[in-house]
Design a protein around this motif. Structure first.
Motif, PDB file in Angstrom:
ATOM      1  N   SER A  92      -6.919  -4.493  -0.219  1.00 12.49           N
ATOM      2  CA  SER A  92      -6.871  -3.160  -0.846  1.00 12.49           C
ATOM      3  C   SER A  92      -8.155  -2.516  -1.656  1.00 12.49           C
ATOM      4  CB  SER A  92      -5.589  -2.959  -1.901  1.00 12.49           C
ATOM      5  OG  SER A  92      -4.678  -3.502  -1.442  1.00 12.49           O
ATOM      6  N   TRP A  93      -8.173  -1.411  -1.974  1.00 12.06           N
ATOM      7  CA  TRP A  93      -9.468  -0.687  -2.655  1.00 12.06           C
ATOM      8  C   TRP A  93      -9.149  -0.689  -3.959  1.00 12.06           C
ATOM      9  CZ3 TRP A  93     -13.950   2.202  -0.068  1.00 12.06           C
ATOM     10  CH2 TRP A  93     -14.154   1.756   1.060  1.00 12.06           C
ATOM     11  N   GLY A  94      -8.329  -1.143  -4.700  1.00 13.29           N
ATOM     12  CA  GLY A  94      -7.951  -1.172  -6.151  1.00 13.29           C
ATOM     13  C   GLY A  94      -6.392  -0.545  -6.501  1.00 13.29           C
ATOM     14  N   VAL A  95      -6.040   0.081  -5.398  1.00 16.15           N
ATOM     15  CA  VAL A  95      -4.875   0.616  -5.291  1.00 16.15           C
ATOM     16  C   VAL A  95      -4.183   0.438  -3.926  1.00 16.15           C
ATOM     17  CG1 VAL A  95      -3.484   3.161  -5.124  1.00 16.15           C
ATOM     18  CG2 VAL A  95      -5.644   2.665  -6.585  1.00 16.15           C
ATOM     19  N   GLY A  96      -2.657   0.251  -4.121  1.00 18.44           N
ATOM     20  CA  GLY A  96      -1.740  -0.107  -2.914  1.00 18.44           C
ATOM     21  C   GLY A  96      -2.087   0.857  -2.000  1.00 18.44           C
ATOM     22  N   ASP A  97      -2.256   0.831  -0.665  1.00 20.48           N
ATOM     23  CA  ASP A  97      -2.349   1.838   0.383  1.00 20.48           C
ATOM     24  C   ASP A  97      -1.635   1.923   1.586  1.00 20.48           C
ATOM     25  OD1 ASP A  97      -3.519  -0.027   2.083  1.00 20.48           O
ATOM     26  OD2 ASP A  97      -5.470   0.197   1.213  1.00 20.48           O
ATOM     27  N   LEU A  98      -1.859   2.860   2.659  1.00 16.15           N
ATOM     28  CA  LEU A  98      -0.766   2.864   3.772  1.00 16.15           C
ATOM     29  C   LEU A  98      -0.824   1.737   4.620  1.00 16.15           C
ATOM     30  CD1 LEU A  98      -1.414   6.589   4.620  1.00 16.15           C
ATOM     31  CD2 LEU A  98       0.479   5.759   3.249  1.00 16.15           C
ATOM     32  N   ALA A  99      -1.986   1.024   4.668  1.00 18.47           N
ATOM     33  CA  ALA A  99      -2.072  -0.460   5.382  1.00 18.47           C
ATOM     34  C   ALA A  99      -0.938  -1.372   4.645  1.00 18.47           C
ATOM     35  CB  ALA A  99      -3.572  -0.907   5.702  1.00 18.47           C
ATOM     36  N   ASP A 100      -1.270  -1.133   3.325  1.00 25.94           N
ATOM     37  CA  ASP A 100      -0.298  -2.127   2.317  1.00 25.94           C
ATOM     38  C   ASP A 100       1.051  -1.789   2.473  1.00 25.94           C
ATOM     39  OD1 ASP A 100      -2.406  -3.718   1.276  1.00 25.94           O
ATOM     40  OD2 ASP A 100      -2.849  -1.923  -0.094  1.00 25.94           O
ATOM     41  N   LEU A 101       1.451  -0.513   2.946  1.00 20.33           N
ATOM     42  CA  LEU A 101       2.697  -0.129   2.930  1.00 20.33           C
ATOM     43  C   LEU A 101       3.306  -0.560   4.302  1.00 20.33           C
ATOM     44  CD1 LEU A 101       5.091   1.988   2.432  1.00 20.33           C
ATOM     45  CD2 LEU A 101       3.945   3.608   3.562  1.00 20.33           C
ATOM     46  N   GLY A 102       2.658  -0.546   5.209  1.00 20.59           N
ATOM     47  CA  GLY A 102       2.918  -1.166   6.764  1.00 20.59           C
ATOM     48  C   GLY A 102       3.111  -2.807   6.501  1.00 20.59           C
ATOM     49  N   ASP A 103       2.013  -3.396   5.839  1.00 21.95           N
ATOM     50  CA  ASP A 103       2.545  -4.780   5.722  1.00 21.95           C
ATOM     51  C   ASP A 103       3.706  -5.167   4.835  1.00 21.95           C
ATOM     52  OD1 ASP A 103       0.117  -5.449   7.209  1.00 21.95           O
ATOM     53  OD2 ASP A 103      -1.167  -5.497   5.535  1.00 21.95           O
ATOM     54  N   LEU A 104       3.941  -4.400   3.807  1.00 19.55           N
ATOM     55  CA  LEU A 104       5.064  -4.646   2.855  1.00 19.55           C
ATOM     56  C   LEU A 104       6.460  -4.347   3.644  1.00 19.55           C
ATOM     57  CD1 LEU A 104       6.275  -5.316   0.137  1.00 19.55           C
ATOM     58  CD2 LEU A 104       5.609  -2.734  -0.612  1.00 19.55           C
ATOM     59  N   ALA A 105       6.359  -3.315   4.285  1.00 16.34           N
ATOM     60  CA  ALA A 105       7.503  -2.922   5.376  1.00 16.34           C
ATOM     61  C   ALA A 105       7.833  -4.324   6.262  1.00 16.34           C
ATOM     62  CB  ALA A 105       7.383  -1.551   6.180  1.00 16.34           C
ATOM     63  N   ALA A 106       6.780  -4.553   6.890  1.00 22.29           N
ATOM     64  CA  ALA A 106       6.882  -5.714   7.811  1.00 22.29           C
ATOM     65  C   ALA A 106       7.526  -7.181   7.086  1.00 22.29           C
ATOM     66  CB  ALA A 106       5.635  -6.061   8.385  1.00 22.29           C
ATOM     67  N   THR A 107       6.913  -7.435   5.577  1.00 24.45           N
ATOM     68  CA  THR A 107       7.233  -8.673   5.064  1.00 24.45           C
ATOM     69  C   THR A 107       8.572  -8.207   4.679  1.00 24.45           C
ATOM     70  OG1 THR A 107       4.951  -8.839   4.150  1.00 24.45           O
ATOM     71  CG2 THR A 107       6.880  -9.758   2.883  1.00 24.45           C
ATOM     72  N   ALA A 108       9.078  -7.142   4.119  1.00 26.49           N
ATOM     73  CA  ALA A 108      10.511  -6.788   3.668  1.00 26.49           C
ATOM     74  C   ALA A 108      11.429  -7.173   5.045  1.00 26.49           C
ATOM     75  CB  ALA A 108      10.644  -5.417   3.237  1.00 26.49           C
ATOM     76  N   ALA A 109      11.021  -6.615   6.048  1.00 25.14           N
ATOM     77  CA  ALA A 109      11.810  -6.990   7.322  1.00 25.14           C
ATOM     78  C   ALA A 109      11.919  -8.292   7.565  1.00 25.14           C
ATOM     79  CB  ALA A 109      11.278  -6.109   8.497  1.00 25.14           C
ATOM     80  N   GLU A 110      11.180  -9.164   7.507  1.00 23.43           N
ATOM     81  CA  GLU A 110      11.038 -10.423   7.993  1.00 23.43           C
ATOM     82  C   GLU A 110      12.129 -11.207   6.718  1.00 23.43           C
ATOM     83  OE1 GLU A 110       7.136 -12.060   7.345  1.00 23.43           O
ATOM     84  OE2 GLU A 110       6.381 -10.915   8.947  1.00 23.43           O
ATOM     85  N   GLN A 111      12.354 -10.626   5.572  1.00 22.80           N
ATOM     86  CA  GLN A 111      13.113 -11.141   4.548  1.00 22.80           C
ATOM     87  C   GLN A 111      14.408 -10.612   4.769  1.00 22.80           C
ATOM     88  OE1 GLN A 111      11.497 -10.460   0.725  1.00 22.80           O
ATOM     89  NE2 GLN A 111       9.868 -11.862   1.009  1.00 22.80           N
TER      90      GLN A 111
END
Length: 715
Positions: free
Chosen positions: A193-212
């Protein structure tokens, strides 16, 4: 009261009621309260109605009475699928009139049947005018159609919107209950990130959540803020609700970055290196520093240009979003040129028409295109994030959040003109949690002007947000029924309710959601008229249930008594994370900020008793040992919540990692660093997205919720 004064008061009340302005209301304690006359007059003035004198009230009442009679057709007709709808048509008395409907996308047309109904004609501006009634049949398809009327004096047309009778649930929710994370995206940062959660982080977080095992991810409103410093930190006070804050862009994910020259690529990397150390800083998030670096990097990429095919795709995007996009981009460019607030801009750019006439927009064409391009990039990255969220096939994916309104000096106020009311702000009357009331400083829609515009601004906003979404949470959904308007300079307690056409607004929201295959969740907490929740359920809109707030009279509801059509959660973003709530952080914070109206000892005792009521019920179910530690209590509360039949069960990401800090304290602005807290653990150290997939506390809570939902709801 003298007869003349009493008559004038009755006339003002009648005028206010005709325009949906309440002159009395029931407060949170059940008491009937009369609205001050000064408030009613000020609110009517914000709706363009002068009511300061008895003469003005009489004239305004006559004008309101004649308003519909001056139109051949209503400004817009909103009907429900499978139901007939009656449309008044006004013509010169005795004239013949024909009506037909042209279906959306040139799919055909159909005549409308005139009903045998008699209304006495009325003299309107010297013309004897009659009213005919036509019936919209019950078999029209969903969509935005056009209603046309042909008369000897001329033709007229208006939008005819056929909306779902009941919003269909997405397939994933029809299959059964599902859970998801709720989070503030800016707070969830990765090492990239560049100091703030961003849209790439959103996709990665969504993928992580789906894995859980999560089926969805609810994030804060991602709507645009000011393009210059200082950037408003509240995601619930955007400059527009339709477009995205480019702060959330991941620069490296812009396709053209791959084609930069080595020198330009190095410049971008230096800018990233300047702000990446902020990712592990547990202090307040610094949006201004991050945006300064990102904007410079994005300007480098934009200046590089695009291939012919990419430029064509960009132009198609702009065309699809205009005129709204160009107006927003023009405001951004003018803000960069003249600064903010916009109320201090030169007269030649005070509104879009003046700016165009003065040539200012032509002069800023390059910057306007840049801001349009930023939105195109945000649209592409939102699509990628939603694709990542739905690839597991377990749920609707990303659920976006819609704020109540916009910044009083933002892009929508500049570009939408009198569609928004001036001289008033939106808020909430005093209630148990905010006993001084709330002023959110946002201008509301004007119900009359929104209808005059065929609800197009509302439709376009909802449609844009839902383009790459599996759901939409509507903050303070009661605002689609009525909103608390506060005259400028008055305290929140001196406001009043103004009603909206909820049939139209909920219907249009449902139509756009059904076309997007999305679920709609209405945040219906607080003071709510009982019939509203029934109506939302009837239309297929989910409600909200927060464990601490679900009561049946004086007693907490059993989870089995929660609504099925609801998103249930232990906590919300206006409370501390559960670990902090259990420690009464919310009481301590409100004491420090002077927001309590009762002695702190009494407040703590009341809060402790309320917590114990819930915790006692959890213990009765055998879900909570007497000597449980903090993490066990948090997990037990989620097990208990999962006993409800609610279709969606929300898990705050802050609860998953043991965070304790409050994200937002309602009723404050500068008194507390609202919306600036990064995701941290119980030790106050930053939790990065990179570590979430293997985070012991998060993975265990996810397993607890997943297991609890696998059991039958009657458990």
């Amino acid at each position: 009261m003298p007869p003349d004064d009493e008559r004038a008061s009755h006339q003002l009340t009648a005028l206010a009621e005709a325009l949906g302005v309440a002159t009395r209301f029931t407060d949170w304690q059940g008491a009937t309260t009369d609205v001050p006359r000064s408030t009613v007059v000020a609110v009517l003035a914000a709706m363009g109605v002068e009511a300061g004198t008895p003469e003005a009230v009489s004239a305004a009442h006559q004008e309101v009475k004649l308003r519909s009679w001056r139109r051949i057709l209503p400004p817009v007709v909103v009907a429900r699928e499978g139901r007939t709808h009656h449309v008044p048509v006004h013509v010169r008395h005795g004239d013949a009139v024909e009506c037909l409907v042209e279906l959306e996308d040139e799919a055909g047309w159909a005549p409308l049947r005139q009903l045998d109904r008699w209304f006495d004609p009325m003299h309107v501006d010297g013309v004897l005018t009659g009213r005919a009634t036509f019936e919209v049949p019950d078999d029209l398809p969903l969509g935005w159609h056009v209603l046309r009327a042909h008369t000897p004096e001329g033709d007229a047309e208006c939008a005819l919107v056929v909306t779902p009778d009941v919003l269909e649930l997405p397939d994933a929710l029809q299959a059964g209950r599902t859970w998801g994370y709720q989070t503030q995206l800016y707070s969830v940062r990765s090492s990239a990130s560049w100091g703030v959660g961003d849209l790439a982080d959103l996709g990665d977080l969504a993928a992580t959540a789906a894995e859980q095992g999560a089926g969805w991810l609810l994030v804060n409103p991602l709507a645009a803020a000011q393009p210059i410093a200082p950037m408003e930190p509240s995601p619930y006070l955007p400059t527009t609700r339709r477009f995205v804050n480019p702060l959330y862009l991941r620069v490296e994910d812009v396709r053209e970055v791959a084609y930069l020259s080595p020198a330009d690529r190095e410049r971008v990397e230096r800018l990233a290196a300047r702000v990446r150390p902020m990712n592990t800083d547990a202090g307040e998030i610094d949006r201004d520093t991050v945006w300064a670096a990102k904007k410079e990097a994005l300007e480098i990429v934009f200046a590089h240009g695009r291939s012919r095919s990419r430029q064509a795709a960009f132009r198609r995007y702009v065309d699809s979003e205009d005129p709204g996009l160009s107006g927003f981009a023009a405001w951004c460019a003018l803000a960069e040129r003249h600064g903010l607030p916009a109320s201090r801009w030169p007269a030649e750019v005070a509104d879009p028409a003046a700016a165009a006439a003065s040539g200012a927009l032509a002069e800023l064409a390059g910057r306007i295109e840049f801001h349009e391009w930023l939105q195109w990039q945000a649209d592409e990255q939102l699509r990628s994030a939603q694709d990542a969220a739905t690839s597991a096939g377990t749920g609707p994916g990303i659920v976006h959040d819609l704020a109540v309104g916009v910044h009083p000096d933002g892009a929508d106020v500049w570009s939408l003109g009198d569609a928004l009311a001036h001289g008033v702000t939106v808020g909430a009357p005093p209630d148990a949690f905010n006993q001084q009331g709330q002023d959110w400083s946002q201008p509301p829609w004007r119900p009359d002007r929104l209808a005059d515009l065929g609800y197009a601004p509302f439709r376009d906003m909802v449609r844009t947000i839902l383009r790459h979404a599996g759901g939409l949470r509507v903050d303070h959904v009661i605002g689609l029924f009525r909103l608390w308007w506060i005259p400028a300079g008055a305290p929140p307690s001196q406001g009043t309710y103004v009603r909206f056409d909820h049939e139209a607004l909920i219907g249009i929201l449902s139509l756009e959601a059904q076309r997007a295959g999305a679920v709609v969740v209405g945040e219906d907490l607080g003071t709510v008229e009982p019939w509203v929740r029934e109506y939302l359920a009837e239309r297929g809109v989910l409600g909200s249930a927060v464990l601490w707030f679900e009561y049946d009279g004086a007693e907490p509801k059993r989870p089995e008594d929660f609504r099925e059509l609801a998103l249930a959660s232990v906590t919300v973003h206006d409370l501390p994370p559960t670990a902090g709530y259990l420690l009464q952080e919310h009481v301590a914070l409100r004491e420090r900020l002077g927001l309590l109206t009762r002695p702190v000892a009494e407040e703590r005792a009341r809060d402790e008793a309320e917590q114990e009521r819930i915790l006692g019920l959890v213990r009765e179910r055998g879900l909570l040992p007497a000597d449980a530690e903090e993490q066990e209590v948090v997990e037990a509360l989620h097990r208990y919540l999962a006993l409800s039949p609610s279709l969606m069960v929300g898990v705050a990401l802050v609860d998953a990692v043991g965070d304790r800090r409050t994200q937002n304290q309602p009723g404050t602005s500068l008194e507390y660093p609202n919306w600036r807290m990064p995701l941290t653990g119980p030790d106050g150290e930053v939790v990065l997205l990179d570590d979430l997939a293997a985070h012991p506390r998060a993975t265990h809570l996810a397993a607890v919720v997943r297991s609890a939902l696998d059991r039958p709801a009657d458990g």
